[in-house]
Design a protein around this motif. Structure first.
Motif, short mmCIF file in Angstrom:
data_model
loop_
_atom_site.label_atom_id
_atom_site.label_comp_id
_atom_site.label_asym_id
_atom_site.label_seq_id
_atom_site.Cartn_x
_atom_site.Cartn_y
_atom_site.Cartn_z
N ASN A 255 0.83 -1.20 0.00
CA ASN A 255 0.00 0.00 0.00
C ASN A 255 0.86 1.25 0.00
O ASN A 255 0.66 2.16 -0.79
N LYS A 256 1.82 1.30 0.91
CA LYS A 256 2.64 2.51 1.07
C LYS A 256 4.09 2.21 0.73
O LYS A 256 4.67 1.25 1.24
N ALA A 261 6.07 7.22 2.71
CA ALA A 261 6.10 7.29 4.17
C ALA A 261 7.19 8.23 4.69
O ALA A 261 7.27 8.46 5.90
N GLY A 262 8.02 8.77 3.80
CA GLY A 262 9.06 9.69 4.23
C GLY A 262 10.26 9.00 4.86
O GLY A 262 10.95 9.59 5.70
N ILE A 263 10.53 7.76 4.47
CA ILE A 263 11.65 7.01 5.04
C ILE A 263 12.93 7.37 4.28
O ILE A 263 13.02 7.18 3.06
N HIS A 264 13.91 7.90 4.99
CA HIS A 264 15.19 8.27 4.38
C HIS A 264 16.15 7.08 4.45
O HIS A 264 16.32 6.49 5.54
N PRO A 265 16.78 6.69 3.37
CA PRO A 265 17.69 5.54 3.39
C PRO A 265 18.76 5.64 4.47
O PRO A 265 19.15 4.62 5.06
N HIS A 378 8.84 -2.90 1.61
CA HIS A 378 8.21 -3.90 2.48
C HIS A 378 8.63 -3.75 3.94
O HIS A 378 8.27 -4.60 4.76
N GLY A 379 9.34 -2.66 4.26
CA GLY A 379 9.56 -2.35 5.67
C GLY A 379 10.96 -2.49 6.20
O GLY A 379 11.15 -2.47 7.43
N HIS A 380 11.97 -2.67 5.33
CA HIS A 380 13.35 -2.75 5.82
C HIS A 380 13.67 -1.55 6.72
O HIS A 380 13.27 -0.43 6.40
N PRO A 381 14.30 -1.79 7.85
CA PRO A 381 15.02 -3.00 8.26
C PRO A 381 14.18 -4.03 9.04
O PRO A 381 14.61 -5.17 9.20
#
Length: 406
Positions: A255-256, A261-265, A378-381
């Motif tokens: 979905n997201k 989601a604004g996740i920075h590597p 998919h949500g790493h880590p």
């Protein structure tokens, strides 16, 4: 020829009558009852009584009387109940529209109220028709991810469902006996639905029912595939049917995305990311390498979302939630857990899980899926995966777990 819809002669279709209306009404009686029950189950699956973060309808009062601790068995439970809810709702759209068409002359009956009882009946019909259209329209928009309505989908759809179903139940009590009589009669009697000056028929009533049924079957065939990976290409009217998830171990629907989601590597690297676990005996901070040194377990579980789409079972591997609870003082009988994500905006970046969900040996803080590291989308880590839970409670990009009674 009558020019006003308030004149009975205006409505000239020879199809309208008690028999057609009764058939459509009885189909809706069964279908809408199933929709209401599966909708209530979907709401219960969010565990809104567990924590304010899960409760999208605060102040629901007596409307939450039925809520219960959502089970983890069978692991496909939410996939089934929500898949039925969405697929059946879309399938019933032609039936609903045909039913409204069959009774539309009654909405223009004059005088508007012949008595107090008649006035109450007309008001209930307004609630029935308005509520039905509202529920179906907001439901379809939610499935299509088009949030055009004001406010949040959850309270609008929840409260709207109660209003609609109350009117629907009252209408069913009053009209079902007459509908059954109409179906048993060999010859249809005239009623206020029957045109006094009908046009020549171009199709039979059974032919009209066949057209409605064909429309429903078409919608079913182009929706149900979103619940099955091998048939997903057939789900032409479902966003998660058209979207190509790619190939490889992480090639299944989401979905997201991490970008949304604004996740920075930089914050999910081995050096930067730490899982904070808090409980009765204090707080521990774990790197991904330290998590990998804990006992790892596997579980085959699907992802199922409120929009009705789901995946087949994916093979997840990670640390059991109950083992993480044991690190902070809960060696037996793990409590509820409050999960927080790195996600910066959007709903359900925080969520709560019940003790029975934490205790299930298949409930994991997943680090791998299908034999490979989690992908960023998919949500790493690390992400939560819990049997039978709605997808939004399987929090991605987990940053903190707080164990305790919520």
């Amino acid at each position: 020829m009558a020019r006003s819809p308030f004149s009975p002669a205006f409505w000239r279709s020879p199809l309208r009558g008690p028999w057609l209306t009764s058939v459509l009404g009885l189909v809706l009686l069964g279908g809408i009852t199933v929709l209401f029950v599966t909708g209530l189950l979907s709401y219960a699956a969010y565990n809104p009584d567990l924590s304010p973060v899960n409760d999208k309808t605060p102040g629901k009062g007596l409307l939450g009387f039925y809520l219960f601790a959502w089970p983890t068995d069978p692991h496909w439970l939410y996939r089934l109940t929500q898949g039925v809810h969405v697929t059946l709702g879309i399938t019933l759209i032609p039936v609903l529209l045909a039913k409204l068409w069959s009774v539309v002359p009654k909405l223009f009956t004059l005088p508007p109220a012949r008595s107090v009882a008649h006035a109450l009946e007309r008001i209930s019909l307004l609630l029935l028709v308005g509520g039905g259209l509202f529920e179906f329209v907001t439901g379809v928009l939610n499935v299509q991810l088009d949030y055009l309505f004001p406010g949040s989908f959850y309270p609008l759809h929840f409260y709207g469902a109660w209003i609609f179903f109350a009117a629907f139940a009252a209408h069913a009590v009053l009209k079902t006996p007459a509908a059954l009589r109409n179906l048993r009669q060999l010859k249809e009697e005239r009623s206020e639905l029957t045109s006094p000056t009908p046009d020549a028929p171009t199709v039979s009533r059974r032919g009209a029912l066949g057209l409605v049924g064909g429309g429903s079957l078409l919608l079913f065939a182009t929706t149900v595939g979103q619940d099955f990976d091998g048939l997903r290409w057939t789900a032409l009217f479902a966003p998660h049917g058209r979207r190509d998830p790619g190939t490889g171990p992480g090639g299944f629907q989401i979905n997201k995305t991490a970008a949304y989601a604004g996740i920075h590597p930089a914050e999910t690297t081995e050096e930067a990311w730490r899982l904070v676990v808090t409980g009765r005996t204090g707080t521990v901070r774990l790197s991904r390498a330290e998590l990998l040194r804990l006992p790892l377990h596997s579980a085959a579980l699907p992802i199922a979302c409120v929009e009705g789409w789901s995946t087949s079972d994916q093979w997840w591997r990670g640390v059991r939630l109950r083992d993480l609870a044991a690190l902070v003082g809960y060696d037996t009988d793990p409590p509820d857990v409050f999960v927080e994500s790195l996600q910066r905006h959007g709903s359900f970046r925080r969520a709560a899980l019940r003790a029975n969900q934490v205790a299930d040996p298949r409930s994991l803080l997943a680090l791998f899926v299908n034999g490979e590291d989690l992908t960023p989308d998919h949500g790493h880590p690390a992400r939560i995966i819990v049997p039978a839970a709605p997808g939004v409670l399987n929090t991605k990009w987990v940053a903190r777990l707080t164990f305790g009674d919520l």
